[in-house]
Design an enzyme around this catalytic site. Structure first.
Site, mmCIF file in Angstrom:
data_model
loop_
_atom_site.group_PDB
_atom_site.id
_atom_site.type_symbol
_atom_site.label_atom_id
_atom_site.label_comp_id
_atom_site.label_asym_id
_atom_site.label_seq_id
_atom_site.Cartn_x
_atom_site.Cartn_y
_atom_site.Cartn_z
ATOM 1 N N GLU A 1 -16.082 74.486 -65.640
ATOM 2 C CA GLU A 1 -15.895 75.943 -65.627
ATOM 3 C C GLU A 1 -16.615 76.553 -64.427
ATOM 4 O O GLU A 1 -16.041 77.326 -63.652
ATOM 5 C CB GLU A 1 -16.467 76.583 -66.903
ATOM 6 C CG GLU A 1 -15.805 76.146 -68.198
ATOM 7 C CD GLU A 1 -16.471 74.926 -68.837
ATOM 8 O OE1 GLU A 1 -17.248 74.224 -68.128
ATOM 9 O OE2 GLU A 1 -16.217 74.675 -70.027
ATOM 10 N N ASP B 1 -7.634 72.797 -79.765
ATOM 11 C CA ASP B 1 -8.319 72.778 -81.057
ATOM 12 C C ASP B 1 -9.114 74.049 -81.361
ATOM 13 O O ASP B 1 -9.680 74.176 -82.446
ATOM 14 C CB ASP B 1 -9.234 71.549 -81.146
ATOM 15 C CG ASP B 1 -10.250 71.481 -80.009
ATOM 16 O OD1 ASP B 1 -10.048 72.176 -78.984
ATOM 17 O OD2 ASP B 1 -11.229 70.741 -80.138
#
Ligand code: UGA
Ligand code: MN
Length: 246
Positions: free
Chosen positions: A189, A106
């Protein structure tokens, strides 16, 4: 060098429009291998059609979210998908000068981002726009070196960066057999980069020393799934076929 572009995706009303936009961005990019991994029990024919029509080199796989994650209130989204992509890179004869990038379905990717990704030697980072109330998440660069991070949610992370804000070399992935992404919502992350044994001093600042935004953390407004299928109302169009596209 080849860009291994790992995209997690899952079924929702916005999936097809989001992937349409992303596929048509990638149509402009040379030397790319698009790894599209669905959080689903089976490959979606609609997703498949988008990939084929794009003409982009792709691998289409599934990697459903584990059951225990599905039950959680805060889920680690896209993690099994990304690990499946990493597994594919480790098991196949890939371009060892290539670069790996985790690209959510997205986000908005400026074509200038791809040259930055391709130039990464080991680990490269750059700003991400439209994220948290800070508006941007970025490495802080002084005299051409990364000295810290500007991010709206630091939360004790060594690398407070967004998924879209870094890329790593294929070499680094191949050297670290344990370099996986953990199921730790919010810390994916950071823990992934720590698993790869990254140090601050190794980070290559990109996008003109992190002065340019080439990727945006856009989010498509959530739409309610259509509720009523009225098969009698449509003339020449097939309502069921249209319905299956959303
Ligand atoms: C933020 C971060 O920018 C993401 O990189 C991070 O993965 C995510 O949070 C998270 O850890 O939850 P956000 O826009 O909130 O992004 O998340 P989504 O875009 O909804 O999901 C990230 C990716 O995972 C997307 O590519 C999405 O298609 C995929 N996803 C999401 C799944 O595969 N399964 C899901 O159930 C939800
Ligand atoms: Mn997103």
């Amino acid at each position: 060098p080849t860009i291994y572009f790992i995209t997690p995706t899952y079924k929702r009303p916005e999936q097809i429009p989001d992937l349409t936009r992303l596929s048509q961005t990638l149509m402009h990019v040379p030397s790319i291998m698009w790894l599209v991994i669905e959080d689903a029990e089976a490959l979606s024919p609609q997703v498949s059609a988008i990939l084929r029509r794009s003409g982009v080199r792709f691998i289409h796989m599934i990697a459903p979210m584990p059951k225990d994650q599905q039950k959680k209130k805060v889920k680690a989204r896209g993690v099994s998908n990304r690990n499946k992509g990493l597994e594919w890179i480790r098991e196949n004869y890939v371009d060892t000068r290539g670069v790996v990038y985790f690209a959510d379905d997205d986000n908005t990717y400026d074509l200038r981002l791809f040259d930055e990704i391709r130039s990464v030697k080991r680990i490269g980072m750059w700003p991400v726009g439209l994220i948290t109330n800070y508006g941007v998440s970025s490495p802080v660069v002084k005299d051409g070196k990364v000295v810290g991070f500007y991010d709206g949610w630091v939360a004790n992370r060594k690398f407070p960066v967004d998924m879209a804000g870094f890329a790593v070399s294929v070499q680094l992935i191949l050297e670290n057999s344990k370099g996986k992404m953990p199921f730790t919502p919010g810390y994916e992350e950071d823990r992934f980069l720590q698993n790869l044994g990254i140090n601050l001093s190794q980070i290559e600042p990109k996008a003109n020393n992190c002065t340019q935004i080439y990727v945006w953390h856009t989010q498509t407004k959530k739409n309610k799934p259509p509720v009523k299928v009225n098969e009698t109302l449509f003339g020449d169009s097939n309502i069921m076929t249209l319905y299956q596209q959303i």
